[in-house]
Design a protein around this motif. Structure first.
Motif, PDB file in Angstrom:
ATOM      1  N   LEU A 291      -1.598 -10.121   6.357  1.00 57.54           N
ATOM      2  CA  LEU A 291      -2.734 -10.243   4.964  1.00 57.54           C
ATOM      3  C   LEU A 291      -1.662 -10.984   4.019  1.00 57.54           C
ATOM      4  O   LEU A 291      -1.027 -10.170   3.497  1.00 57.54           O
ATOM      5  CB  LEU A 291      -2.791  -8.231   4.368  1.00 57.54           C
ATOM      6  N   PHE A 292      -2.839 -11.660   3.103  1.00 55.88           N
ATOM      7  CA  PHE A 292      -2.853 -12.207   1.507  1.00 55.88           C
ATOM      8  C   PHE A 292      -2.937 -12.101   0.767  1.00 55.88           C
ATOM      9  O   PHE A 292      -3.919 -11.395   0.654  1.00 55.88           O
ATOM     10  CB  PHE A 292      -2.889 -13.793   2.143  1.00 55.88           C
ATOM     11  N   ALA A 293      -2.544 -12.644  -0.181  1.00 53.62           N
ATOM     12  CA  ALA A 293      -2.836 -11.878  -2.382  1.00 53.62           C
ATOM     13  C   ALA A 293      -2.630 -13.458  -2.360  1.00 53.62           C
ATOM     14  O   ALA A 293      -1.159 -13.413  -2.701  1.00 53.62           O
ATOM     15  CB  ALA A 293      -2.342 -10.669  -2.654  1.00 53.62           C
ATOM     16  N   ASP A 294      -3.176 -14.389  -3.548  1.00 56.10           N
ATOM     17  CA  ASP A 294      -3.574 -15.479  -3.957  1.00 56.10           C
ATOM     18  C   ASP A 294      -1.828 -16.074  -2.832  1.00 56.10           C
ATOM     19  O   ASP A 294      -0.886 -16.536  -3.482  1.00 56.10           O
ATOM     20  CB  ASP A 294      -2.998 -14.748  -5.713  1.00 56.10           C
ATOM     21  N   LYS A 295      -2.010 -15.870  -1.669  1.00 56.30           N
ATOM     22  CA  LYS A 295      -1.350 -17.075  -0.676  1.00 56.30           C
ATOM     23  C   LYS A 295      -0.226 -16.380  -0.373  1.00 56.30           C
ATOM     24  O   LYS A 295       0.763 -17.155  -0.116  1.00 56.30           O
ATOM     25  CB  LYS A 295      -1.335 -18.646  -1.718  1.00 56.30           C
ATOM     26  N   GLN A 296      -0.174 -15.327  -0.957  1.00 53.16           N
ATOM     27  CA  GLN A 296       1.403 -14.596  -0.629  1.00 53.16           C
ATOM     28  C   GLN A 296       0.758 -13.556   0.112  1.00 53.16           C
ATOM     29  O   GLN A 296      -0.028 -12.371   0.315  1.00 53.16           O
ATOM     30  CB  GLN A 296       1.839 -14.129  -2.141  1.00 53.16           C
ATOM     31  N   PRO A 297       2.223 -13.468   0.939  1.00 51.28           N
ATOM     32  CA  PRO A 297       1.501 -12.494   2.703  1.00 51.28           C
ATOM     33  C   PRO A 297       2.508 -11.165   1.951  1.00 51.28           C
ATOM     34  O   PRO A 297       3.163 -11.040   1.340  1.00 51.28           O
ATOM     35  CB  PRO A 297       2.787 -13.057   3.787  1.00 51.28           C
ATOM     36  N   VAL A 298       1.627  -9.936   2.287  1.00 58.73           N
ATOM     37  CA  VAL A 298       1.984  -9.018   1.801  1.00 58.73           C
ATOM     38  C   VAL A 298       1.693  -8.187   2.482  1.00 58.73           C
ATOM     39  O   VAL A 298       2.895  -7.212   2.520  1.00 58.73           O
ATOM     40  CB  VAL A 298       0.717  -8.511   0.036  1.00 58.73           C
ATOM     41  N   ASP A 299       1.423  -8.004   3.702  1.00 56.15           N
ATOM     42  CA  ASP A 299       1.439  -6.582   5.077  1.00 56.15           C
ATOM     43  C   ASP A 299       1.571  -7.420   5.750  1.00 56.15           C
ATOM     44  O   ASP A 299       0.711  -8.814   6.071  1.00 56.15           O
ATOM     45  CB  ASP A 299       0.265  -5.871   4.745  1.00 56.15           C
ATOM     46  N   VAL A 300       1.952  -6.791   7.217  1.00 59.47           N
ATOM     47  CA  VAL A 300       1.182  -8.102   8.667  1.00 59.47           C
ATOM     48  C   VAL A 300       1.095  -6.620   9.539  1.00 59.47           C
ATOM     49  O   VAL A 300       1.542  -5.787   9.279  1.00 59.47           O
ATOM     50  CB  VAL A 300       2.475  -8.744   8.747  1.00 59.47           C
ATOM     51  N   VAL A 301       0.114  -6.349  11.058  1.00 57.22           N
ATOM     52  CA  VAL A 301       0.060  -5.636  11.209  1.00 57.22           C
ATOM     53  C   VAL A 301      -0.037  -6.219  12.515  1.00 57.22           C
ATOM     54  O   VAL A 301       0.076  -7.485  13.131  1.00 57.22           O
ATOM     55  CB  VAL A 301      -1.794  -5.464  11.580  1.00 57.22           C
ATOM     56  N   PHE A 302       0.984  -5.995  13.302  1.00 58.33           N
ATOM     57  CA  PHE A 302       1.429  -6.136  14.897  1.00 58.33           C
ATOM     58  C   PHE A 302       1.854  -5.107  15.775  1.00 58.33           C
ATOM     59  O   PHE A 302       1.637  -4.598  15.922  1.00 58.33           O
ATOM     60  CB  PHE A 302       2.171  -7.733  14.539  1.00 58.33           C
ATOM     61  N   PHE A 303       2.118  -6.007  17.419  1.00 56.15           N
ATOM     62  CA  PHE A 303       2.265  -4.612  17.777  1.00 56.15           C
ATOM     63  C   PHE A 303       3.701  -3.715  17.326  1.00 56.15           C
ATOM     64  O   PHE A 303       3.505  -2.400  17.994  1.00 56.15           O
ATOM     65  CB  PHE A 303       2.921  -5.610  19.662  1.00 56.15           C
ATOM     66  N   ARG A 304       4.406  -3.995  16.101  1.00 57.93           N
ATOM     67  CA  ARG A 304       5.795  -3.334  15.514  1.00 57.93           C
ATOM     68  C   ARG A 304       5.353  -2.717  14.253  1.00 57.93           C
ATOM     69  O   ARG A 304       6.074  -1.840  14.249  1.00 57.93           O
ATOM     70  CB  ARG A 304       6.806  -4.375  15.585  1.00 57.93           C
ATOM     71  N   HIS A 305       3.867  -2.527  14.357  1.00 57.87           N
ATOM     72  CA  HIS A 305       3.577  -2.499  13.029  1.00 57.87           C
ATOM     73  C   HIS A 305       1.965  -2.414  12.833  1.00 57.87           C
ATOM     74  O   HIS A 305       1.869  -3.129  12.508  1.00 57.87           O
ATOM     75  CB  HIS A 305       3.634  -2.790  11.444  1.00 57.87           C
ATOM     76  N   LEU A 306       1.419  -1.560  13.621  1.00 56.52           N
ATOM     77  CA  LEU A 306       0.378  -1.157  14.781  1.00 56.52           C
ATOM     78  C   LEU A 306      -1.132  -0.444  13.258  1.00 56.52           C
ATOM     79  O   LEU A 306      -2.068  -1.218  13.392  1.00 56.52           O
ATOM     80  CB  LEU A 306      -0.488  -0.134  15.522  1.00 56.52           C
ATOM     81  N   VAL A 307      -0.715  -0.451  11.883  1.00 56.21           N
ATOM     82  CA  VAL A 307      -1.353   0.009  10.690  1.00 56.21           C
ATOM     83  C   VAL A 307      -0.901  -1.017   9.546  1.00 56.21           C
ATOM     84  O   VAL A 307       0.131  -0.363   9.361  1.00 56.21           O
ATOM     85  CB  VAL A 307      -1.683   1.850  11.065  1.00 56.21           C
TER      86      VAL A 307
END
Length: 192
Positions: free
Chosen positions: A54-70
């Motif tokens: 998830l990006f806000a103004d081209k900066q990553p602010v969160d990620v969802v993947f197998f170790r961070h499901l939500v």
């Protein structure tokens, strides 16, 4: 009706009746390609992983993947890790659900990636696809097929991004190398 997307193609994420989509699922499916060997053909399990950054103004602010499901705000959810694939041209092996109405207003892009956690190349994968489904009724809206194999271990699949008051999806289909979404960040940034 499903749109079979080509690399770089953008589609609006609106319902066929003109309404706005409220929830979508990015599904990923794949199969291990059989390999010829001395004793016939065989397959080897392949662990592909779907991620959403998830990006806000081209900066990553969160990620969802197998170790961070939500996601921290709860708007994006991963359904769980599949270590072997198998659905291929059928259903999804991994899926990421996005509640578009709950995505915070400062999030303007969500980039979906797939990577081979075990480091196998896409030459060892067949029938791989990424699809976007209207989660409210199960209708497949768009499908992007990964074809051509290749000596890479990841792909920047697609992005969902704000367009006016709604959302659009763009199929990216760019090959990359990396075992995790962190490894892919330099390859993602040019697509924002």
């Amino acid at each position: 009706m499903t749109v079979n997307m080509t690399k770089g193609q953008a589609i609006s994420l609106q319902k066929s009746d003109g309404g706005t989509l409220t929830a979508v699922r990015m599904g990923l499916g794949w199969q291990a390609a059989p390999r010829r060997g001395l004793f016939g053909s065989r397959t080897r399990e392949i662990d592909l992983d779907a991620s959403a950054v998830l990006f806000a103004d081209k900066q990553p602010v969160d990620v969802v993947f197998f170790r961070h499901l939500v996601s921290d705000d709860g708007s994006v959810k991963h359904t769980g890790d599949n270590l072997v694939g198998g659905a291929g041209s059928g259903g999804d092996d991994e899926a990421i659900l996005v509640d578009l109405q709950r995505v915070p207003v400062h999030i303007d892009q969500i980039v979906f990636t797939v990577n081979s956690f075990t480091g196998q190349t896409f030459q060892e994968v067949q029938n791989a696809f990424c699809r976007i489904v209207d989660e409210t009724n199960g209708q497949e809206l768009a499908r992007y097929t990964l074809d051509g194999g290749g000596q890479y271990t990841a792909q920047i699949m697609a992005k969902v991004h704000r367009a006016g008051s709604g959302w659009q999806m763009t199929a990216l289909g760019n090959p990359a190398n990396g075992r995790t979404f962190q490894d892919l960040m330099p390859a993602i940034l040019p697509h924002l």
